[in-house]
Design a protein around this motif. Structure first.
Motif, PDB file in Angstrom:
ATOM      1  N   GLU A  58       0.296  -1.814   4.973  1.00 48.90           N
ATOM      2  CA  GLU A  58      -0.325  -2.956   5.698  1.00 48.90           C
ATOM      3  C   GLU A  58      -1.498  -3.358   4.708  1.00 48.90           C
ATOM      4  OE1 GLU A  58       0.284  -5.894   7.635  1.00 48.90           O
ATOM      5  OE2 GLU A  58       2.008  -4.900   7.902  1.00 48.90           O
ATOM      6  N   ALA A  59      -2.369  -2.610   4.477  1.00 40.49           N
ATOM      7  CA  ALA A  59      -3.430  -2.731   3.538  1.00 40.49           C
ATOM      8  C   ALA A  59      -3.234  -3.684   2.095  1.00 40.49           C
ATOM      9  CB  ALA A  59      -4.586  -1.682   3.401  1.00 40.49           C
ATOM     10  N   ARG A  61      -0.183  -4.787   1.480  1.00 41.63           N
ATOM     11  CA  ARG A  61       0.411  -6.221   1.721  1.00 41.63           C
ATOM     12  C   ARG A  61      -0.741  -7.387   1.824  1.00 41.63           C
ATOM     13  NH1 ARG A  61       4.899  -8.612   3.073  1.00 41.63           N
ATOM     14  NH2 ARG A  61       6.420  -6.842   2.742  1.00 41.63           N
ATOM     15  N   ARG A  62      -1.783  -7.023   2.664  1.00 41.04           N
ATOM     16  CA  ARG A  62      -2.735  -7.899   2.860  1.00 41.04           C
ATOM     17  C   ARG A  62      -3.435  -8.524   1.414  1.00 41.04           C
ATOM     18  NH1 ARG A  62      -3.881  -4.775   7.314  1.00 41.04           N
ATOM     19  NH2 ARG A  62      -5.659  -3.758   6.524  1.00 41.04           N
ATOM     20  N   ALA A  65      -0.894 -10.516  -0.552  1.00 42.28           N
ATOM     21  CA  ALA A  65      -1.214 -11.902   0.248  1.00 42.28           C
ATOM     22  C   ALA A  65      -2.363 -12.668   0.143  1.00 42.28           C
ATOM     23  CB  ALA A  65      -0.715 -11.562   1.822  1.00 42.28           C
ATOM     24  N   ALA A  66      -3.274 -11.829  -0.091  1.00 42.92           N
ATOM     25  CA  ALA A  66      -4.467 -12.790  -0.361  1.00 42.92           C
ATOM     26  C   ALA A  66      -4.304 -13.441  -1.658  1.00 42.92           C
ATOM     27  CB  ALA A  66      -5.625 -11.899  -0.299  1.00 42.92           C
TER      28      ALA A  66
END
Length: 108
Positions: A58-59, A61-62, A65-66
């Motif tokens: 998740e980290a 991916r964030r 995604a940023a």
């Protein structure tokens, strides 16, 4: 965390060397090295391929995604696609990626 660190961590977790990942993506080891060093950024198409090939936390991916907010939204990849993508050789992957780039550009 930033994109370069996310790519490196996901690659290492997948047990791939930079050369191995480059082979899977149809690019050079030098490209992977530059991405992971923050000296260059992968194209949005390559980010989509990375997302299909690697499993981002998740980290991670964030972080990706940023930098590429719309790319990962379009690349929520089902498990069946990941399995099929894994079975393609680099030449076949390049053809699929080229076709998808053409579709995105309205050429196909």
């Amino acid at each position: 965390m930033n994109t370069d660190e996310a790519i490196r961590r996901a690659r290492e977790r997948a047990g791939l060397s930079q050369a191995g990942l480059a082979s899977e993506l149809g690019c050079t080891q030098q490209s992977i090295s530059k991405w992971e060093a923050g000296a260059a950024k992968p194209s949005p198409a390559k980010v989509g391929e990375l997302d299909a090939l690697l499993t981002f936390t998740e980290a991670e991916r964030r972080a990706v995604a940023a930098a590429y907010p719309r790319v990962l939204e379009r690349h929520e990849v089902p498990a069946a696609f990941r399995k099929k993508w894994s079975s393609l050789d680099p030449s076949q992957r390049r053809k699929v990626t080229s076709y998808l780039d053409d579709v995105a550009a309205g050429k196909a």
